[in-house]
Design a protein around this motif. Structure first.
Motif, short mmCIF file in Angstrom:
data_model
loop_
_atom_site.label_atom_id
_atom_site.label_comp_id
_atom_site.label_asym_id
_atom_site.label_seq_id
_atom_site.Cartn_x
_atom_site.Cartn_y
_atom_site.Cartn_z
N TRP A 103 0.84 -1.19 0.00
CA TRP A 103 0.00 0.00 0.00
C TRP A 103 0.87 1.24 0.00
CZ3 TRP A 103 0.39 3.44 4.04
CH2 TRP A 103 0.99 2.97 5.21
N LYS A 104 0.31 2.33 -0.53
CA LYS A 104 1.03 3.60 -0.46
C LYS A 104 0.04 4.75 -0.42
CE LYS A 104 2.09 4.23 -5.38
NZ LYS A 104 3.18 4.39 -6.36
N LEU A 105 0.43 5.80 0.28
CA LEU A 105 -0.35 7.03 0.41
C LEU A 105 0.56 8.20 0.13
CD1 LEU A 105 -2.32 6.33 3.71
CD2 LEU A 105 -3.25 6.36 1.39
N GLY A 106 0.07 9.17 -0.65
CA GLY A 106 0.91 10.32 -0.96
C GLY A 106 0.15 11.43 -1.62
N ALA A 107 0.90 12.37 -2.19
CA ALA A 107 0.34 13.53 -2.86
C ALA A 107 1.25 13.94 -4.01
CB ALA A 107 0.18 14.69 -1.88
N THR A 108 0.63 14.51 -5.04
CA THR A 108 1.35 15.01 -6.21
C THR A 108 0.95 16.46 -6.46
OG1 THR A 108 1.29 12.79 -7.17
CG2 THR A 108 1.83 14.60 -8.66
N TRP A 109 1.93 17.30 -6.78
CA TRP A 109 1.68 18.71 -7.10
C TRP A 109 2.05 18.95 -8.56
CZ3 TRP A 109 -0.69 22.44 -4.34
CH2 TRP A 109 -0.63 23.74 -4.87
N ASP A 110 1.11 19.48 -9.31
CA ASP A 110 1.33 19.78 -10.73
C ASP A 110 1.74 21.24 -10.87
OD1 ASP A 110 1.26 20.23 -13.44
OD2 ASP A 110 -0.72 19.33 -13.74
N PHE A 111 2.97 21.48 -11.30
CA PHE A 111 3.48 22.84 -11.47
C PHE A 111 3.13 23.41 -12.84
CE2 PHE A 111 6.18 21.03 -8.20
CZ PHE A 111 6.22 22.03 -7.26
#
Length: 151
Positions: A103-111
């Motif tokens: 399992w994995k949890l995270g976040a991505t930011w689109d510049f």
């Protein structure tokens, strides 16, 4: 709206070598089918070759549920739950001993302009005795950061 995706994946390790009596070359071929609705994707993959160097592992499979939930136009929260099953035997040893969930949890930011960055925490219940290589245990939870550019 529903989306259906089907395809072929090839994992190629050009410099890897088979280990006599233990492992075959880890290059892997898989067929997959996935269905998506909104932020969720369910994908099933089935090996049509040996899987990641495990002898007699054809027909092993992987099931994954991924959710990528957009919070803003730039920020997306990511979550994944997957399970790998290994088929086959090596003498008296069942390849099923290699099975694991991840399992994995995270976040991505689109510049924008094809640039994004993010981080996630990943963990697994894989048995460390089978996933330790050259003294490095690959089963431990870890934080991963990344930057990507798409063009």
């Amino acid at each position: 709206d529903w989306t259906l995706d089907a395809g072929y994946l090839r994992y190629e390790y050009p410099n890897a070598k088979a280990v006599a009596g233990a492992f075959v070359k880890p290059s892997t071929d898989e067929l997959y089918i996935g269905v998506s609705r909104g932020p969720a994707t369910l994908k099933y993959s089935r090996g049509v070759s040996t899987i990641f160097g495990v002898p007699d592992s054809r027909q092993s499979d992987y099931l994954e549920l991924a959710v990528n939930y957009p919070v803003t136009a730039a920020l997306t929260l990511n979550g994944t739950l997957g399970h790998q099953r290994y088929k086959g035997r090596q003498g008296n040893f069942s390849n099923g001993n290699f099975d694991y969930s991840v399992w994995k949890l995270g976040a991505t930011w689109d510049f924008g302009r094809g640039i994004s960055a993010g981080a996630y925490y990943k963990d697994t219940n894989a048995d460390a005795q089978y996933f330790t290589y050259l003294g490095k245990e690959w089963t431990r939870g870890r934080v991963v950061g990344f930057v990507s550019y798409a063009f």
